[in-house]
Design an enzyme around this catalytic site. Structure first.
Site, PDB file in Angstrom:
ATOM      1  N   LYS A  40     -17.573 -63.001  33.093  1.00  0.00           N
ATOM      2  CA  LYS A  40     -19.166 -63.337  32.769  1.00  0.00           C
ATOM      3  C   LYS A  40     -19.240 -62.457  31.700  1.00  0.00           C
ATOM      4  CE  LYS A  40     -19.897 -64.176  38.265  1.00  0.00           C
ATOM      5  NZ  LYS A  40     -19.666 -64.216  39.211  1.00  0.00           N
ATOM      6  N   ASP A 110     -10.278 -52.051  28.403  1.00  0.00           N
ATOM      7  CA  ASP A 110     -10.059 -50.279  29.770  1.00  0.00           C
ATOM      8  C   ASP A 110      -8.444 -50.233  29.377  1.00  0.00           C
ATOM      9  OD1 ASP A 110     -11.138 -48.791  31.229  1.00  0.00           O
ATOM     10  OD2 ASP A 110     -11.030 -50.097  33.215  1.00  0.00           O
ATOM     11  N   PHE A 159     -18.500 -45.650  34.240  1.00  0.00           N
ATOM     12  CA  PHE A 159     -18.303 -46.889  34.302  1.00  0.00           C
ATOM     13  C   PHE A 159     -19.729 -46.990  33.783  1.00  0.00           C
ATOM     14  CE2 PHE A 159     -18.800 -50.465  36.915  1.00  0.00           C
ATOM     15  CZ  PHE A 159     -17.884 -50.823  36.763  1.00  0.00           C
ATOM     16  N   ASP A 166     -20.675 -55.401  34.294  1.00  0.00           N
ATOM     17  CA  ASP A 166     -22.057 -55.550  36.359  1.00  0.00           C
ATOM     18  C   ASP A 166     -21.219 -54.948  36.863  1.00  0.00           C
ATOM     19  OD1 ASP A 166     -18.936 -56.749  36.653  1.00  0.00           O
ATOM     20  OD2 ASP A 166     -19.517 -56.611  38.169  1.00  0.00           O
TER      21      ASP A 166
HETATM   22  P1  IMP Z   1      -9.160 -54.085  31.684  1.00  0.00           P
HETATM   23  O1  IMP Z   1      -8.202 -55.473  32.259  1.00  0.00           O
HETATM   24  O2  IMP Z   1      -8.582 -52.870  32.062  1.00  0.00           O
HETATM   25  O3  IMP Z   1      -8.567 -54.034  29.952  1.00  0.00           O
HETATM   26  O4  IMP Z   1     -10.369 -54.109  31.744  1.00  0.00           O
HETATM   27  C1  IMP Z   1     -11.318 -54.567  31.411  1.00  0.00           C
HETATM   28  C2  IMP Z   1     -12.213 -55.446  32.792  1.00  0.00           C
HETATM   29  O5  IMP Z   1     -12.669 -54.592  33.498  1.00  0.00           O
HETATM   30  C3  IMP Z   1     -13.298 -55.679  31.660  1.00  0.00           C
HETATM   31  O6  IMP Z   1     -13.698 -57.108  31.498  1.00  0.00           O
HETATM   32  C4  IMP Z   1     -14.421 -55.474  32.810  1.00  0.00           C
HETATM   33  O7  IMP Z   1     -14.281 -56.776  33.675  1.00  0.00           O
HETATM   34  C5  IMP Z   1     -13.868 -54.017  33.752  1.00  0.00           C
HETATM   35  N1  IMP Z   1     -14.352 -53.238  33.593  1.00  0.00           N
HETATM   36  C6  IMP Z   1     -14.032 -51.791  32.900  1.00  0.00           C
HETATM   37  N2  IMP Z   1     -13.855 -50.736  32.190  1.00  0.00           N
HETATM   38  C7  IMP Z   1     -15.660 -51.136  33.296  1.00  0.00           C
HETATM   39  C8  IMP Z   1     -17.023 -51.002  33.505  1.00  0.00           C
HETATM   40  O8  IMP Z   1     -17.470 -49.105  32.267  1.00  0.00           O
HETATM   41  N3  IMP Z   1     -18.128 -51.419  33.569  1.00  0.00           N
HETATM   42  C9  IMP Z   1     -17.554 -53.051  34.171  1.00  0.00           C
HETATM   43  N4  IMP Z   1     -16.498 -53.425  33.960  1.00  0.00           N
HETATM   44  C10 IMP Z   1     -15.598 -52.644  33.783  1.00  0.00           C
END
Ligand code: IMP
Length: 183
Positions: A40, A110, A159, A166
């Site tokens: 979302k 991330d 974070f 969220d």
């Molecule tokens: P990845 O698959 O590790 O690249 O993560 C992407 C997803 O992790 C994002 O779409 C977010 O839902 C979540 N995420 C990663 N870091 C944060 C943060 O600092 N705050 C909130 N959600 C995060």
């Protein structure tokens, strides 16, 4: 609501999102695009970005979650999210992307696991072009080689919440991007 430290103000977000929209407008001049938002978190970003894209554009949304290995929000804060890569589709796109210009719109890049998974799914549609637009990028957290074509802001390993992002489903409606303290 708790007082959180602002990392990126609403004014800076608005300015950068407008620039990103102008970039996309230039890159796809004379063409149509489909903006595919990742649910979302990207909903607010997509809404603002779309209004700065001066092209014929349609919207779609895709949903993902990770299998049981995603830590609780409290653990995420302490040690980050070190998912082992098991991403699961919870909502597929509603239309064919074949021969279309697709822009995948994400809130934050991330580890790169989510976008690696989604890119594979969307490439299977055989789009004419596939580009990734992310509002935030935490390059120091990457475990998969993944780069976005349009990046709003590079941020340190914090974070963050707000502007769609969220913490346990909270804070998505904050207008600024704020840091949740790690205690
Ligand atoms: P990845 O698959 O590790 O690249 O993560 C992407 C997803 O992790 C994002 O779409 C977010 O839902 C979540 N995420 C990663 N870091 C944060 C943060 O600092 N705050 C909130 N959600 C995060």
């Amino acid at each position: 609501m708790a007082e959180l430290k602002v990392l990126i103000s609403r004014e800076r977000i608005a300015q950068r999102v407008a620039e990103m929209g102008a970039e996309i407008t230039r890159d796809f001049s004379g063409e149509t695009v489909i903006l595919v938002g990742v649910l979302k978190g990207a909903a607010i970003f997509l809404g603002d970005l779309a209004r700065h894209i001066q092209l014929d554009a349609t919207f779609d949304f895709i949903g993902v979650s990770s299998y049981g290995n995603r830590p609780s929000p409290a653990q995420q804060l302490k040690s980050g999210w070190d998912s082992t890569g098991e991403v699961r589709l919870t909502k597929d796109v509603d239309q064919s992307m074949k021969q279309r210009n697709v822009i995948l719109v994400e809130d934050i890049l991330d580890t790169g696991l989510t976008l690696t998974y989604l890119k594979k799914i969307l490439l299977a549609h055989q789009p004419k072009a596939l580009r990734i637009a992310t509002l935030l990028d935490k390059p120091s957290r990457r475990t998969q080689p993944m780069q976005a074509d349009y990046v709003g802001f590079g941020i340190p390993d914090e974070f963050v919440v707000g502007y769609g992002l969220d913490y346990a489903e909270m804070y998505r409606n904050l207008p600024d991007i704020c840091v949740v303290p790690r205690e």
